[in-house]
Design a protein around this motif. Structure first.
Motif, PDB file in Angstrom:
ATOM      1  N   GLY A 139      -4.024   1.785  -9.237  1.00  0.00           N
ATOM      2  CA  GLY A 139      -3.192   2.806  -9.787  1.00  0.00           C
ATOM      3  C   GLY A 139      -3.148   4.048  -8.934  1.00  0.00           C
ATOM      4  O   GLY A 139      -4.108   4.394  -8.097  1.00  0.00           O
ATOM      5  N   GLU A 140      -2.025   4.930  -8.984  1.00  0.00           N
ATOM      6  CA  GLU A 140      -1.788   6.052  -8.237  1.00  0.00           C
ATOM      7  C   GLU A 140      -3.242   7.006  -8.425  1.00  0.00           C
ATOM      8  O   GLU A 140      -3.639   7.345  -9.837  1.00  0.00           O
ATOM      9  N   GLY A 141      -3.715   7.601  -7.228  1.00  0.00           N
ATOM     10  CA  GLY A 141      -4.601   8.318  -7.448  1.00  0.00           C
ATOM     11  C   GLY A 141      -6.004   7.730  -7.771  1.00  0.00           C
ATOM     12  O   GLY A 141      -7.053   8.573  -7.987  1.00  0.00           O
ATOM     13  N   ALA A 142      -6.154   6.536  -7.973  1.00  0.00           N
ATOM     14  CA  ALA A 142      -7.467   5.810  -8.596  1.00  0.00           C
ATOM     15  C   ALA A 142      -8.412   5.949  -7.153  1.00  0.00           C
ATOM     16  O   ALA A 142      -8.044   5.756  -5.909  1.00  0.00           O
ATOM     17  N   GLN A 143      -9.657   5.592  -7.553  1.00  0.00           N
ATOM     18  CA  GLN A 143     -10.740   5.451  -6.571  1.00  0.00           C
ATOM     19  C   GLN A 143     -11.585   4.287  -6.695  1.00  0.00           C
ATOM     20  O   GLN A 143     -11.921   4.292  -7.768  1.00  0.00           O
ATOM     21  N   VAL A 187       0.967  -1.047  -0.073  1.00  0.00           N
ATOM     22  CA  VAL A 187       0.029   0.025  -0.041  1.00  0.00           C
ATOM     23  C   VAL A 187       1.031   1.167  -0.136  1.00  0.00           C
ATOM     24  O   VAL A 187       1.737   1.452   0.978  1.00  0.00           O
ATOM     25  N   GLY A 188       0.712   2.089  -1.074  1.00  0.00           N
ATOM     26  CA  GLY A 188       1.434   3.158  -1.131  1.00  0.00           C
ATOM     27  C   GLY A 188       1.130   4.392  -0.207  1.00  0.00           C
ATOM     28  O   GLY A 188       0.195   4.565   0.401  1.00  0.00           O
ATOM     29  N   ASP A 189       2.171   5.385  -0.414  1.00  0.00           N
ATOM     30  CA  ASP A 189       2.036   6.524   0.618  1.00  0.00           C
ATOM     31  C   ASP A 189       0.379   7.442   0.524  1.00  0.00           C
ATOM     32  O   ASP A 189       0.182   7.423  -0.731  1.00  0.00           O
ATOM     33  N   ASP A 190       0.193   7.561   1.687  1.00  0.00           N
ATOM     34  CA  ASP A 190      -1.117   8.310   1.743  1.00  0.00           C
ATOM     35  C   ASP A 190      -2.273   7.788   1.078  1.00  0.00           C
ATOM     36  O   ASP A 190      -3.138   8.286   0.742  1.00  0.00           O
ATOM     37  N   ALA A 205      -4.140   6.645  -3.695  1.00  0.00           N
ATOM     38  CA  ALA A 205      -5.319   5.693  -4.081  1.00  0.00           C
ATOM     39  C   ALA A 205      -6.320   5.693  -2.850  1.00  0.00           C
ATOM     40  O   ALA A 205      -5.801   5.495  -1.788  1.00  0.00           O
ATOM     41  N   MET A 206      -7.657   5.375  -3.323  1.00  0.00           N
ATOM     42  CA  MET A 206      -8.702   5.087  -2.243  1.00  0.00           C
ATOM     43  C   MET A 206      -9.373   3.939  -2.493  1.00  0.00           C
ATOM     44  O   MET A 206     -10.008   3.759  -3.804  1.00  0.00           O
ATOM     45  N   ILE A 207      -9.727   3.236  -1.422  1.00  0.00           N
ATOM     46  CA  ILE A 207     -10.848   2.129  -1.674  1.00  0.00           C
ATOM     47  C   ILE A 207     -11.768   2.288  -0.604  1.00  0.00           C
ATOM     48  O   ILE A 207     -11.727   2.395   0.493  1.00  0.00           O
ATOM     49  N   GLY A 208     -12.944   2.396  -1.205  1.00  0.00           N
ATOM     50  CA  GLY A 208     -14.156   2.486  -0.286  1.00  0.00           C
ATOM     51  C   GLY A 208     -14.774   1.528   0.541  1.00  0.00           C
ATOM     52  O   GLY A 208     -14.040   0.448   0.372  1.00  0.00           O
ATOM     53  N   ALA A 209     -15.531   2.075   1.255  1.00  0.00           N
ATOM     54  CA  ALA A 209     -15.985   1.210   2.460  1.00  0.00           C
ATOM     55  C   ALA A 209     -16.723  -0.224   1.929  1.00  0.00           C
ATOM     56  O   ALA A 209     -17.379  -0.020   0.798  1.00  0.00           O
ATOM     57  N   GLY A 210     -16.213  -1.407   2.570  1.00  0.00           N
ATOM     58  CA  GLY A 210     -16.860  -2.480   2.049  1.00  0.00           C
ATOM     59  C   GLY A 210     -16.352  -3.207   0.730  1.00  0.00           C
ATOM     60  O   GLY A 210     -16.983  -4.343   0.203  1.00  0.00           O
ATOM     61  N   ALA A 211     -15.304  -2.441   0.099  1.00  0.00           N
ATOM     62  CA  ALA A 211     -15.042  -2.992  -1.177  1.00  0.00           C
ATOM     63  C   ALA A 211     -14.290  -4.164  -1.044  1.00  0.00           C
ATOM     64  O   ALA A 211     -13.471  -4.591   0.057  1.00  0.00           O
ATOM     65  N   VAL A 212     -13.935  -4.891  -2.198  1.00  0.00           N
ATOM     66  CA  VAL A 212     -13.384  -6.214  -2.052  1.00  0.00           C
ATOM     67  C   VAL A 212     -12.219  -6.231  -3.200  1.00  0.00           C
ATOM     68  O   VAL A 212     -12.876  -6.034  -4.419  1.00  0.00           O
ATOM     69  N   VAL A 213     -11.146  -6.352  -3.178  1.00  0.00           N
ATOM     70  CA  VAL A 213      -9.921  -6.419  -3.999  1.00  0.00           C
ATOM     71  C   VAL A 213      -9.381  -7.729  -4.195  1.00  0.00           C
ATOM     72  O   VAL A 213      -9.017  -8.357  -3.298  1.00  0.00           O
TER      73      VAL A 213
END
Length: 168
Positions: free
Chosen positions: A125-129, A77-80, A110-118
């Motif tokens: 990717g960088e800055g992705a949501q 998991v990258g910075d910030d 990057a941001m991963i929302g609540a309850g998401a599954v990866v």
């Protein structure tokens, strides 16, 4: 994605002790349970680093977020970056006749929302949501927003919509 065939008459989950040390899984589970309920981001990051998760500076893990219990060392998991409340990052899939392994990479900011599954083998990717409650089975390009089950592109940093739309 690495594929590992398993033998026997039962599904591959029955072979998990051959795939990973049971003691390592127990240790990982205890650390992850503590990290899931820990309100301190610093302590949460410290705990996850102890079991092999690569955690960049300023990473925020939401309460109840869950890294892979079997192979946490395959997560970076990258910075910030933000991993939202109750999000899950999986590096393995136990199937009928095999199990699969793949690294999960969440790039800077990057941001991963609540309850998401990866799922295994995915790079965010960088800055992705990733929108809340999405299922991410494929890489998400930098600066892109994805949503849904399975997750599909809904917008890009250049302002283009990824959704198929009708005419005016």
């Amino acid at each position: 994605m690495e594929r590992h065939p398993t033998g026997g008459v039962r599904n591959s989950l029955w072979s998990w002790p051959d795939a990973k040390s049971p003691l390592a899984v127990v240790r990982n589970y205890v650390v992850i349970v503590l990290a899931r309920i820990c309100p301190s981001l610093r302590l949460k990051n410290w705990l996850l680093r102890r079991i092999g998760v690569t955690v960049g500076a300023g990473v925020s893990w939401g309460l109840e977020s869950t890294p892979d219990v079997f192979w946490p060392e395959r997560i970076a998991v990258g910075d910030d970056a933000i991993v939202g409340y109750d999000a899950t990052l999986l590096c393995h899939e136990f199937l009928q006749d095999e199990y699969r392994l793949g690294d999960v990479v969440v790039e800077d900011r990057a941001m991963i929302g609540a309850g998401a599954v990866v799922l295994p083998g995915v790079t965010i990717g960088e800055g992705a949501q990733v929108a809340a409650n999405s299922l991410v089975a494929e890489d998400v390009p930098p600066g892109t927003t994805v949503a849904g089950v399975p997750a599909e592109v809904v917008s890009r940093a250049d302002g283009e919509s990824g959704a198929a739309g009708g005419g005016d």
